[in-house]
Every structure is written in structure tokens, then in C-alpha cells.
Design an enzyme around this catalytic site. Sequence first.
Site, short mmCIF file in Angstrom:
data_model
loop_
_atom_site.label_atom_id
_atom_site.label_comp_id
_atom_site.label_asym_id
_atom_site.label_seq_id
_atom_site.Cartn_x
_atom_site.Cartn_y
_atom_site.Cartn_z
N SER A 16 0.80 -1.22 0.00
CA SER A 16 0.00 0.00 0.00
C SER A 16 0.84 1.28 0.00
O SER A 16 0.50 2.24 -0.70
CB SER A 16 -0.96 0.01 1.19
OG SER A 16 -1.95 -0.98 1.03
N LYS A 66 -9.50 -6.48 10.82
CA LYS A 66 -10.65 -5.92 10.08
C LYS A 66 -11.97 -6.02 10.84
O LYS A 66 -12.85 -5.18 10.65
CB LYS A 66 -10.78 -6.60 8.71
CG LYS A 66 -9.65 -6.25 7.76
CD LYS A 66 -9.89 -6.83 6.38
CE LYS A 66 -8.79 -6.41 5.42
NZ LYS A 66 -9.07 -6.82 4.03
N ALA A 128 -11.99 -10.14 4.87
CA ALA A 128 -11.97 -10.03 3.41
C ALA A 128 -13.04 -10.91 2.79
O ALA A 128 -13.70 -10.53 1.81
CB ALA A 128 -10.59 -10.39 2.87
#
Length: 280
Positions: A16, A66, A128
Site C-alpha cells: 500500500s 478488520k 476479506a
Amino acid sequence: MIFAEVIGDPIAQSKSPLIHKYWLERLGIAGDYVRTRVPSDELASFLDGSRSDANWRGCNVTIPHKQAVVPLLDRLDAGAKAIGAVNCVVRENVGLVGYNTDIDGIAAALDSTELRGRKAALIGAGGAARAVVAYLASRGVGRIALVARNLERAETLRPRAPGMDTHVFGFDDADVAFGGAVAIINASPLGMAGANPMPQSLLDAVRSHAAGATVFDLVTTPAETDFLLAGAAAGGHPVDGLTMLVGQAARAFELFFGAPAPPPDETLRDLLTTVSPNSP
């Protein structure tokens, strides 16, 4: 200087920073984007400390945070709330707001695959995977086969696809799960640098059923995984994780820095495939 970052554990493999730094330079924005290893037991204190940093614009969130990050935030946008997982935290006037831009990246990878009324197979049951299930439901798939080591966790994904014909399989039943699928998707860390390899039973199942199917791996490091190689060798159409990574990063970039990201280009693609994530 204003900055954003990506947090997770492990995090050294994240590409990223390469994307966001490239876009910041392209647009002439004085800002930075870094990676920060945050162990699970330090997640709450990390967010508390970030709140007080006037230059901190937010962070992308990756494995294993997450879902754990959700109760630590002040608000979720509609997409993150529906998915039940967050991959992007932005400091706004109301506090820390959670978004899920993974679904934007998944769309970049799968929008060209005809899914309505068809079968899709998915490996994984984490944050995800939740985003993938939500995307598949939005595309009107006819059937979803969930393949996971933890069957109880996989069962919690069913509500993310209400009304869908959803079945849960263990790794040993992957051959049955993948049969007839037009898309076979890995949303687990299996095969990622620093993580466990993809089990042979799953690779064998991919080789048996990938012909003509889209084989999509969310893993970004390495870009060419054993899962994708097995799919390509069997006549499948491989889509690597870099496609999703750039797609989800574009929305995150705009949320962090207030400017639309430049369109994907070959220079960025070359950067992501040739430069080590650990380069300064």
C-alpha cells in the site's frame, strides 16, 4: 506533514505505501503514507494515540484487525456496517469512521465476470471474505460455496448473503465445493508471504475445476501465487491481488487526502511487481 498508514500484523509485506506514495507524488500533494505493525493487544491504544495526532488522516486496516477494529470506532458507513468488517479508518468531525473499500477492489477484479445466477466458490471466512460475500450477493450469484478450516466461522457468513443458496465445506471437500464454479476466489492469507502455504488439497481442486473460470487471489505478496499458477495451468483466467489492491486503494486515497486517485497505469503496475515492499 499530513499522513496516512496501513496497520496489521504482519505488515512488512504490504504494498500500500508504494501505491499511495506514487499517487501523492503524481498529484503534487505534500503528504506521506507508511506501514505500521500493530499487534492485536495494541490496537485500541494505537487508535487512541492516533486521535490526538493532528497530521494523521487515517489508516488502512489489514489482517488480523478488520473485524476487531469495529467496536473501537465512533461510526461505520453503510457499506462497512453491512459487511461487518472495516479496512479503512478515517478521522472525521464525528470521530473515527470505518469504511470498507475492499468491495471497490473486488469489483475491479470481478466486474467483468458473468456471475448472475451462477456459482462462485470462496476460500476464507475472515473480514476479506465478508466483503467478497457481500459483493457476490450484490451481483446476484445463484450459489456460493464457502471453503474454510473453521466451519463455525464460515457459517457466520451466511447472513451476509440473505436468500442465497450458500453451502459450507471443509478443506477436504474443496473438490466438491469448486465444481461448476465460474469464479474461484481466495480471500484467506493462505499463500501470502509470511503465512501458511495453500494446502495441496485446495490446489488440486483448483487444477480440477478452474478451466474457463475466473481464479482470483486477494493475496498481493507474492503477486503470482501457487493458487493462481494452478488456476492458469488448468485453463482458468487468473486475476491477481494487485488488481484489487489498487482498486480499494483508490477510494481510500480520496478519503484520506481529499483528491481522486489517478487512474491505474502501467508505471504503477510495474512498481508493484518490481519494487520490494520494504524499499524506503
